[in-house]
Design a protein around this motif. Structure first.
Motif, PDB file in Angstrom:
ATOM      1  N   ARG A  56      39.041  17.844  15.407  1.00  6.43           N
ATOM      2  CA  ARG A  56      40.150  18.452  16.141  1.00  6.43           C
ATOM      3  C   ARG A  56      41.477  17.758  15.909  1.00  6.43           C
ATOM      4  O   ARG A  56      42.537  18.373  16.037  1.00  6.43           O
ATOM      5  N   VAL A  57      41.457  16.475  15.546  1.00  8.77           N
ATOM      6  CA  VAL A  57      42.700  15.716  15.371  1.00  8.77           C
ATOM      7  C   VAL A  57      43.220  15.793  13.937  1.00  8.77           C
ATOM      8  O   VAL A  57      44.392  15.541  13.687  1.00  8.77           O
ATOM      9  N   SER A  58      42.356  16.158  13.002  1.00  7.97           N
ATOM     10  CA  SER A  58      42.740  16.081  11.591  1.00  7.97           C
ATOM     11  C   SER A  58      44.011  16.872  11.280  1.00  7.97           C
ATOM     12  O   SER A  58      44.841  16.428  10.477  1.00  7.97           O
ATOM     13  N   LEU A  59      44.193  18.024  11.912  1.00  7.70           N
ATOM     14  CA  LEU A  59      45.386  18.821  11.630  1.00  7.70           C
ATOM     15  C   LEU A  59      46.655  18.141  12.137  1.00  7.70           C
ATOM     16  O   LEU A  59      47.730  18.324  11.559  1.00  7.70           O
ATOM     17  N   GLU A  99      59.067  24.657  15.795  1.00  7.61           N
ATOM     18  CA  GLU A  99      58.424  25.486  16.820  1.00  7.61           C
ATOM     19  C   GLU A  99      57.110  26.058  16.315  1.00  7.61           C
ATOM     20  O   GLU A  99      56.128  26.131  17.053  1.00  7.61           O
ATOM     21  N   THR A 100      57.083  26.466  15.047  1.00  6.20           N
ATOM     22  CA  THR A 100      55.855  27.016  14.466  1.00  6.20           C
ATOM     23  C   THR A 100      54.749  25.969  14.434  1.00  6.20           C
ATOM     24  O   THR A 100      53.594  26.247  14.763  1.00  6.20           O
ATOM     25  N   GLN A 101      55.109  24.748  14.063  1.00  7.23           N
ATOM     26  CA  GLN A 101      54.114  23.677  14.030  1.00  7.23           C
ATOM     27  C   GLN A 101      53.584  23.377  15.428  1.00  7.23           C
ATOM     28  O   GLN A 101      52.395  23.088  15.606  1.00  7.23           O
ATOM     29  N   GLY A 102      54.468  23.438  16.418  1.00  6.33           N
ATOM     30  CA  GLY A 102      54.013  23.233  17.787  1.00  6.33           C
ATOM     31  C   GLY A 102      53.013  24.297  18.212  1.00  6.33           C
ATOM     32  O   GLY A 102      52.015  24.005  18.885  1.00  6.33           O
ATOM     33  N   ILE A 103      53.259  25.537  17.809  1.00  8.29           N
ATOM     34  CA  ILE A 103      52.335  26.630  18.130  1.00  8.29           C
ATOM     35  C   ILE A 103      50.997  26.426  17.420  1.00  8.29           C
ATOM     36  O   ILE A 103      49.926  26.637  18.000  1.00  8.29           O
ATOM     37  N   VAL A 104      51.036  26.001  16.158  1.00 10.30           N
ATOM     38  CA  VAL A 104      49.800  25.755  15.407  1.00 10.30           C
ATOM     39  C   VAL A 104      48.967  24.674  16.091  1.00 10.30           C
ATOM     40  O   VAL A 104      47.751  24.826  16.285  1.00 10.30           O
ATOM     41  N   LEU A 105      49.626  23.575  16.457  1.00 11.47           N
ATOM     42  CA  LEU A 105      48.898  22.467  17.081  1.00 11.47           C
ATOM     43  C   LEU A 105      48.339  22.833  18.448  1.00 11.47           C
ATOM     44  O   LEU A 105      47.279  22.353  18.838  1.00 11.47           O
ATOM     45  N   SER A 106      49.038  23.677  19.181  1.00 11.73           N
ATOM     46  CA  SER A 106      48.578  24.026  20.522  1.00 11.73           C
ATOM     47  C   SER A 106      47.574  25.176  20.510  1.00 11.73           C
ATOM     48  O   SER A 106      46.881  25.389  21.506  1.00 11.73           O
ATOM     49  N   SER A 107      47.475  25.913  19.395  1.00  6.88           N
ATOM     50  CA  SER A 107      46.591  27.081  19.364  1.00  6.88           C
ATOM     51  C   SER A 107      45.130  26.702  19.545  1.00  6.88           C
ATOM     52  O   SER A 107      44.332  27.503  20.049  1.00  6.88           O
ATOM     53  N   PHE A 108      44.751  25.501  19.145  1.00 13.67           N
ATOM     54  CA  PHE A 108      43.387  25.021  19.365  1.00 13.67           C
ATOM     55  C   PHE A 108      42.999  25.130  20.836  1.00 13.67           C
ATOM     56  O   PHE A 108      41.887  25.536  21.177  1.00 13.67           O
ATOM     57  N   PHE A 109      43.927  24.806  21.705  1.00 12.77           N
ATOM     58  CA  PHE A 109      43.620  24.731  23.122  1.00 12.77           C
ATOM     59  C   PHE A 109      43.461  26.107  23.768  1.00 12.77           C
ATOM     60  O   PHE A 109      42.844  26.218  24.824  1.00 12.77           O
ATOM     61  N   ALA A 206      40.314   9.314  12.443  1.00 10.71           N
ATOM     62  CA  ALA A 206      41.011  10.434  11.817  1.00 10.71           C
ATOM     63  C   ALA A 206      42.463  10.098  11.519  1.00 10.71           C
ATOM     64  O   ALA A 206      42.970  10.366  10.420  1.00 10.71           O
ATOM     65  N   LEU A 207      43.154   9.498  12.488  1.00 13.64           N
ATOM     66  CA  LEU A 207      44.560   9.166  12.282  1.00 13.64           C
ATOM     67  C   LEU A 207      44.735   8.093  11.216  1.00 13.64           C
ATOM     68  O   LEU A 207      45.723   8.082  10.481  1.00 13.64           O
ATOM     69  N   LEU A 208      43.769   7.192  11.130  1.00 16.03           N
ATOM     70  CA  LEU A 208      43.855   6.117  10.149  1.00 16.03           C
ATOM     71  C   LEU A 208      43.547   6.616   8.741  1.00 16.03           C
ATOM     72  O   LEU A 208      44.258   6.309   7.783  1.00 16.03           O
ATOM     73  N   VAL A 209      42.505   7.415   8.608  1.00 18.67           N
ATOM     74  CA  VAL A 209      42.008   7.799   7.293  1.00 18.67           C
ATOM     75  C   VAL A 209      42.690   9.046   6.752  1.00 18.67           C
ATOM     76  O   VAL A 209      42.876   9.179   5.531  1.00 18.67           O
ATOM     77  N   LEU A 303      48.161  12.549  21.963  1.00 23.98           N
ATOM     78  CA  LEU A 303      47.183  12.868  20.934  1.00 23.98           C
ATOM     79  C   LEU A 303      47.788  13.713  19.825  1.00 23.98           C
ATOM     80  O   LEU A 303      47.595  13.453  18.637  1.00 23.98           O
ATOM     81  N   THR A 304      48.552  14.743  20.198  1.00 19.20           N
ATOM     82  CA  THR A 304      49.076  15.677  19.209  1.00 19.20           C
ATOM     83  C   THR A 304      50.475  15.330  18.703  1.00 19.20           C
ATOM     84  O   THR A 304      50.844  15.731  17.602  1.00 19.20           O
ATOM     85  N   SER A 305      51.237  14.582  19.487  1.00 18.99           N
ATOM     86  CA  SER A 305      52.652  14.391  19.155  1.00 18.99           C
ATOM     87  C   SER A 305      53.035  12.970  18.773  1.00 18.99           C
ATOM     88  O   SER A 305      54.158  12.741  18.331  1.00 18.99           O
TER      89      SER A 305
END
Length: 486
Positions: A56-59, A99-109, A206-209, A303-305
């Motif tokens: 879930r964090v990879s994106l 704004e588009t990137q914010g929508i992409v990241l939040s769409s998971f939820f 995920a954030l490291l690798v 987590l996302t930002s």
């Protein structure tokens, strides 16, 4: 399906059969031995949640390499041929606005919120093992499709993220259904927090690798590698995990009897009937729900930002971004484990009652991070900011021994379903937070981030006050088996 188990099935197995037992089959040397079957379950759940969070964090980190700037919200130095300096040259790059990137990241939820209660309900009917395993397998398969979805267009990527959320939404409620059958009351904090630590260690990994993979192989391989490993782990899940102590073929009679006797008071799992009206009127349940919403806002915001903040404000490059974004999650994972051990110690020694322990750890996990966030905008040193964010995400893990476990305290029969309900409210924060960050910082970067931190701190303080006022540590009347309406 019964949460309690019948000790008549607890027989001693032959020595040869015990030697061939897998990870969860090891016999405990004592009631609380580290080699017990329930500790093995905690380890397997730890790895499973580790995998779920890498998916879930990879994106969140890969999107930095996927877009036509080195971060979503600011710097605009495009590299030749549409690639970033240091990135694999054949990896595609997309022109997506902040704004588009914010929508992409939040769409998971959006998807994640829809299957929380359903996952808890289904795991109560069919068992936590098949529900959790199926959710993790689907999540892994969906992750493999992310690069192709991005090629097809932003709408396809958003839709795939929604599907990923739908698949992962059942995982946490199913875990709580399993623990309602496996975790003795005086060991709940440590067992569940060891498992939950997999979330933050998975985020750390995920954030490291992911940043390293983006630079060396290209961002599509982040999803290929993580998705492939996830599929392989699902095979281990179905081989190693059993629904309850009775069904486990290699558990010792001594451990099985201990677990069964310690959980005998909670009765059977729920059937098709749920006391929804009584749940809706329960102040202790509302206290957990509101506190989860407030603390999840802070957690999901970071987590996302956090990669965006480190690159846009502190000006770290992608490799540094991945390393520094991952550091706070090491502290969070260790904090989960230590908080669980300390909470169980206080309960076992009867230093504090259940309600007092839950409120104490919730207070530590919500108040101190709020203070650190308020201080961040006024710190001039980048290193000091990273330290404060690390401390915030470390100490917020204390809520793992507070509000997060409180579901099983007040209603063990409905633990998975209640976790699904409260998680749904918490996920609403996950839906709003990334989009709110994008809107707040789109006009003025410094002022926007300051407002982001202030809002998160204020919500945490409000949630803590409400929880301390109305939280409880005892089984509610509507959650008792004799109160169920057949």
């Amino acid at each position: 399906m019964q949460c309690h188990v019948d000790t008549a099935q607890a027989g001693e197995r032959p020595a040869a059969e015990q030697e061939e037992a897998p990870l969860l089959a090891q016999q405990p040397s004592s009631r609380t031995g580290l080699c017990s079957t329930r500790c093995g379950l905690a380890l397997v759940l730890h790895v499973s949640l580790f995998m779920a969070y890498t998916l879930r964090v990879s994106l969140s980190i890969a999107i930095v390499a996927m877009t036509n700037s080195s971060h979503p919200y600011g710097w605009s130095g495009n590299a030749p041929n549409g690639s970033h300096p240091g990135f694999a040259q054949d990896a595609p790059v997309y022109n997506w606005s902040a704004e588009t990137q914010g929508i992409v990241l939040s769409s998971f939820f959006y998807g994640y919120s829809l299957t929380q209660a359903l996952g808890g309900y289904c795991s109560g009917l069919f068992g936590g093992k098949p529900v959790l395993g199926s959710g993790l397998l689907l999540s892994s398969l969906i992750t493999l499709l992310v690069p192709r979805a991005a090629e097809f267009g932003i709408s396809f990527l958003i839709g795939l993220q929604v599907l990923l959320g739908l698949a992962e939404g059942v995982i946490f409620p199913a875990q709580y259904t399993l623990w309602a059958k496996w975790a003795p009351p005086l060991e709940r904090s440590r067992l569940m927090n060891v498992a939950d630590a997999g979330c933050t260690f998975g985020t750390f990994f995920a954030l490291l690798v992911a940043g390293i993979i983006c630079q060396s192989l290209g961002w599509p391989f982040v999803f290929y590698i993580f998705g492939g490993i996830g599929c392989a782990w699902c095979l281990c899940w179905f081989l190693l995990v059993y629904e309850d102590p009775v069904r486990h073929p290699w558990i010792s009679a001594r451990e099985q009897e201990y677990i069964v006797s310690s959980l005998a008071h909670q009765g059977s799992c729920h059937g098709r009937y749920l006391p929804l009206v009584a749940m809706a009127k329960s102040l202790p349940l509302w206290a957990i729900t509101i506190a989860c919403f407030c603390t999840d806002w802070l957690f999901y915001m970071l987590l996302t930002s956090m990669p965006t903040f480190l690159s846009s404000v502190l000006r770290f490059d992608l490799r540094e971004n991945g390393v520094l974004s991952s550091l706070p999650y090491v502290g969070n994972g260790l904090g989960h484990i230590l908080a669980g051990l300390l909470a169980d110690f206080l309960l076992a020694r009867q230093v504090l009652g259940t309600a007092a322990v839950r409120k104490l750890f919730s207070a530590l996990g919500m108040l101190l991070p709020a203070i650190f966030l308020v201080a961040v905008p006024y710190i001039g040193s980048s290193s000091a900011v990273v330290v404060l964010l690390t401390l915030a995400l470390t100490i917020i893990s204390m809520t793992g021994a507070g509000i997060n476990i409180n579901h099983i305290d007040i209603a063990p029969r409905y633990a998975g379903f209640l976790l699904g309900i409260t998680n749904t409210f918490g996920i609403v924060a996950g839906i709003i937070a990334p989009t709110a960050v994008g809107l707040l910082i789109s006009q003025d970067l410094q002022t926007g981030w300051r407002n982001v931190f202030f809002v998160s701190a204020a919500l945490n303080l409000f949630g803590l006050i409400f929880y301390i006022a109305f939280g409880s540590g005892t089984v509610q009347d509507w959650a008792r088996e004799d109160a169920a309406v057949q």
